[in-house]
Design an enzyme around this catalytic site. Structure first.
Site, PDB file in Angstrom:
ATOM      1  N   THR A 166       9.805   8.761 -10.227  1.00 25.87           N
ATOM      2  CA  THR A 166       9.501   8.079  -8.973  1.00 25.87           C
ATOM      3  C   THR A 166       8.349   7.100  -9.188  1.00 25.87           C
ATOM      4  O   THR A 166       7.465   7.335 -10.015  1.00 25.87           O
ATOM      5  CB  THR A 166       9.133   9.067  -7.844  1.00 25.87           C
ATOM      6  OG1 THR A 166       7.855   9.664  -8.130  1.00 25.87           O
ATOM      7  CG2 THR A 166      10.186  10.158  -7.677  1.00 25.87           C
ATOM      8  N   GLY A 167       8.388   5.991  -8.461  1.00 23.39           N
ATOM      9  CA  GLY A 167       7.306   5.004  -8.588  1.00 23.39           C
ATOM     10  C   GLY A 167       7.267   4.397  -9.977  1.00 23.39           C
ATOM     11  O   GLY A 167       6.196   4.185 -10.554  1.00 23.39           O
ATOM     12  N   ALA A 168       8.447   4.100 -10.530  1.00 25.36           N
ATOM     13  CA  ALA A 168       8.503   3.544 -11.885  1.00 25.36           C
ATOM     14  C   ALA A 168       8.380   2.022 -11.886  1.00 25.36           C
ATOM     15  O   ALA A 168       8.568   1.379 -12.915  1.00 25.36           O
ATOM     16  CB  ALA A 168       9.799   3.973 -12.578  1.00 25.36           C
ATOM     17  N   TYR A 194      -5.900  11.470   0.016  1.00 21.78           N
ATOM     18  CA  TYR A 194      -5.306  11.318  -1.324  1.00 21.78           C
ATOM     19  C   TYR A 194      -5.636  12.529  -2.198  1.00 21.78           C
ATOM     20  O   TYR A 194      -4.758  13.109  -2.837  1.00 21.78           O
ATOM     21  CB  TYR A 194      -5.816  10.025  -1.979  1.00 21.78           C
ATOM     22  CG  TYR A 194      -5.440   9.902  -3.445  1.00 21.78           C
ATOM     23  CD1 TYR A 194      -4.172   9.478  -3.825  1.00 21.78           C
ATOM     24  CD2 TYR A 194      -6.357  10.236  -4.448  1.00 21.78           C
ATOM     25  CE1 TYR A 194      -3.824   9.377  -5.165  1.00 21.78           C
ATOM     26  CE2 TYR A 194      -6.026  10.139  -5.788  1.00 21.78           C
ATOM     27  CZ  TYR A 194      -4.757   9.716  -6.149  1.00 21.78           C
ATOM     28  OH  TYR A 194      -4.416   9.630  -7.474  1.00 21.78           O
TER      29      TYR A 194
HETATM   30  P1  NDP Z   1       0.451   2.516  -8.956  1.00 25.52           P
HETATM   31  O1  NDP Z   1      -0.006   2.140  -7.600  1.00 25.52           O
HETATM   32  O2  NDP Z   1       0.462   1.502 -10.031  1.00 25.52           O
HETATM   33  O3  NDP Z   1       1.890   3.139  -8.874  1.00 25.52           O
HETATM   34  C1  NDP Z   1       2.315   3.883  -7.785  1.00 25.52           C
HETATM   35  C2  NDP Z   1       3.812   3.801  -7.661  1.00 25.52           C
HETATM   36  O4  NDP Z   1       4.206   4.552  -6.508  1.00 25.52           O
HETATM   37  C3  NDP Z   1       4.313   2.383  -7.450  1.00 25.52           C
HETATM   38  O5  NDP Z   1       5.473   2.216  -8.232  1.00 25.52           O
HETATM   39  C4  NDP Z   1       4.638   2.354  -5.977  1.00 25.52           C
HETATM   40  O6  NDP Z   1       5.703   1.474  -5.631  1.00 25.52           O
HETATM   41  C5  NDP Z   1       5.111   3.782  -5.780  1.00 25.52           C
HETATM   42  N1  NDP Z   1       5.151   4.150  -4.362  1.00 25.52           N
HETATM   43  C6  NDP Z   1       4.174   4.066  -3.440  1.00 25.52           C
HETATM   44  N2  NDP Z   1       4.630   4.428  -2.233  1.00 25.52           N
HETATM   45  C7  NDP Z   1       5.938   4.753  -2.387  1.00 25.52           C
HETATM   46  C8  NDP Z   1       6.963   5.163  -1.505  1.00 25.52           C
HETATM   47  N3  NDP Z   1       6.745   5.310  -0.196  1.00 25.52           N
HETATM   48  N4  NDP Z   1       8.201   5.397  -2.013  1.00 25.52           N
HETATM   49  C9  NDP Z   1       8.448   5.225  -3.324  1.00 25.52           C
HETATM   50  N5  NDP Z   1       7.518   4.810  -4.207  1.00 25.52           N
HETATM   51  C10 NDP Z   1       6.275   4.575  -3.747  1.00 25.52           C
HETATM   52  O7  NDP Z   1      -0.484   3.755  -9.342  1.00 25.52           O
HETATM   53  P2  NDP Z   1      -0.596   4.663 -10.671  1.00 25.52           P
HETATM   54  O8  NDP Z   1       0.403   4.271 -11.670  1.00 25.52           O
HETATM   55  O9  NDP Z   1      -2.013   4.705 -11.034  1.00 25.52           O
HETATM   56  O10 NDP Z   1      -0.246   6.087 -10.063  1.00 25.52           O
HETATM   57  C11 NDP Z   1       0.803   6.888 -10.542  1.00 25.52           C
HETATM   58  C12 NDP Z   1       0.408   8.345 -10.478  1.00 25.52           C
HETATM   59  O11 NDP Z   1      -0.699   8.600 -11.318  1.00 25.52           O
HETATM   60  C13 NDP Z   1       0.007   8.844  -9.090  1.00 25.52           C
HETATM   61  O12 NDP Z   1       0.595  10.113  -8.873  1.00 25.52           O
HETATM   62  C14 NDP Z   1      -1.484   8.951  -9.169  1.00 25.52           C
HETATM   63  O13 NDP Z   1      -1.982   9.923  -8.280  1.00 25.52           O
HETATM   64  C15 NDP Z   1      -1.650   9.378 -10.605  1.00 25.52           C
HETATM   65  N6  NDP Z   1      -2.950   9.179 -11.195  1.00 25.52           N
HETATM   66  C16 NDP Z   1      -3.451   7.920 -11.380  1.00 25.52           C
HETATM   67  C17 NDP Z   1      -4.697   7.762 -11.944  1.00 25.52           C
HETATM   68  C18 NDP Z   1      -5.293   6.436 -12.175  1.00 25.52           C
HETATM   69  O14 NDP Z   1      -6.415   6.385 -12.644  1.00 25.52           O
HETATM   70  N7  NDP Z   1      -4.625   5.338 -11.860  1.00 25.52           N
HETATM   71  C19 NDP Z   1      -5.478   8.929 -12.389  1.00 25.52           C
HETATM   72  C20 NDP Z   1      -4.834  10.178 -12.140  1.00 25.52           C
HETATM   73  C21 NDP Z   1      -3.622  10.281 -11.583  1.00 25.52           C
HETATM   74  P3  NDP Z   1       5.475  -0.127  -5.467  1.00 25.52           P
HETATM   75  O15 NDP Z   1       5.487  -0.654  -6.873  1.00 25.52           O
HETATM   76  O16 NDP Z   1       6.667  -0.537  -4.686  1.00 25.52           O
HETATM   77  O17 NDP Z   1       4.169  -0.321  -4.781  1.00 25.52           O
END
Ligand code: NDP
Length: 315
Positions: free
Chosen positions: A8-10, A190
């Protein structure tokens, strides 16, 4: 045959980097579960992913109907599902007012926890019927929800309390929009959602690991300070956060490196232990990390599971 992993969220950040890392091995087909089809398609192309290595399927975690529709659509592909990665998340640290999912739940917990909870419960059936030798369900956690760490102690701290807001429907009408019943705070929502993610992984492990053989795992991939997660933060924060993480806390990892870490949890033969929260040390070696008291509270995990089942219509 290739393994098939749903992520998810790829369409950006960690999810995209993981999809790319898996696709590059030639051993995986990735189902990119994304809310924005065009963005996902452009992202996959820009990342140089071979067009035969992925399928994009629409999923908006902010709508339970969309989650159910996604499950139907993915089954119609007639591909096995061997690994599921619940990665997508929203983070709204500067929001003054809560926003809501289609079902009326506060957005951060609605997307990060409740949408994924329904998805994971549904796809567990598909994992059960896969003949892949190592089936896994991975829910991405975070250090920030973990109050036994330095980062987890930056206020506002995660705290689910007695779950009264969640039990009330988290809708700001008859109940609070915060799980613990408090005032809205986007940063805390969050962190709370990430504690839910880690509790859910452990509850899955307790309920289903023995019966199904599925490995349930969570992880903290490191601080990926450059992803879109911080898109709603103030500009000064976005400017200073990456160098701060790089040179001061030294917790910084690149999106590529974080993607490789999550890809390990998906596919490494050595990471099959279930119920584990993985982290990586300075030399990028994985180890089983400890969760905070709240994030490993079995009573709370059970209660969270039961309330979540009601909210997403499974009970
Ligand atoms: P990004 O914001 O780059 O990625 C988040 C993704 O989630 C995006 O692809 C976004 O879609 C998608 N998304 C958001 N809302 C929805 C929705 N309603 N339905 C479907 N998809 C959705 O963040 P990260 O890559 O940093 O985060 C990924 C994971 O890593 C999360 O679980 C975060 O908690 C975790 N994490 C991140 C850290 C960091 O430092 N960045 C540290 C620790 C954990 P769209 O592209 O359309 O916006």
């Amino acid at each position: 045959r290739k393994g098939v992993a749903v992520i998810t969220g790829a369409s950006s950040g960690l999810g995209l980097a993981t999809a790319k890392a898996l696709a590059e091995t030639g051993k995986w087909h990735v189902i990119m579960a994304c809310r924005d089809f065009l963005k996902a398609s452009r992202a996959a192309k820009a990342a140089g992913m071979d067009k035969d290595s992925y399928t994009i399927v629409h999923l908006d975690l902010a709508s339970l109907d969309s989650v159910r529709q996604f499950v139907k659509n993915v089954r119609q592909l007639e591909m096995p599902i061997d690994v599921v990665v619940c990665n997508a998340a929203v983070y709204q640290p500067t929001a003054k007012e809560p926003s809501y999912t289609a079902d009326g739940f506060e957005m951060s917990v609605g997307v990060n926890h409740l949408g994924h909870f329904l998805l994971a419960r549904e796809l567990l059936e598909d994992l059960k019927s896969s003949d892949y030798p190592s089936k896994r369900l991975i829910i991405v956690g975070s250090i920030t929800g973990n109050t036994n760490t330095l980062a987890g102690n930056v206020p506002p701290k995660a705290n689910l309390g007695d779950l009264r807001g969640l039990a009330g429907g988290l809708n700001g009408v008859g109940s609070s929009v915060m799980i613990d019943g408090g005032e809205f705070d986007g940063a805390k929502a969050y962190k709370d959602s990430k504690v839910c993610n880690m509790l859910t992984m452990q509850e899955f492990h307790r309920r289903y690991h023995e019966e199904t053989g599925v490995t349930f795992a969570s992880l903290y991939p490191g601080c990926i300070a450059t992803t879109g997660l911080f898109r709603e933060h103030i500009p000064l924060f976005r400017l200073l956060f990456p160098p701060f993480q790089k040179y001061i806390t030294k917790g910084y990892v690149s999106e590529d490196e974080a993607g490789k870490r999550l890809a390990q949890v998906v596919s490494e033969p050595s990471l099959t232990k279930s119920g584990v929260y993985w982290s990586w040390n300075k030399n990028s070696a994985s180890f089983e990390n400890q969760l905070s008291e709240e994030a490993s509270d079995a009573e709370k995990a059970k209660k969270l599971w039961e309330i979540s089942e009601k909210l997403v219509g499974l009970a």
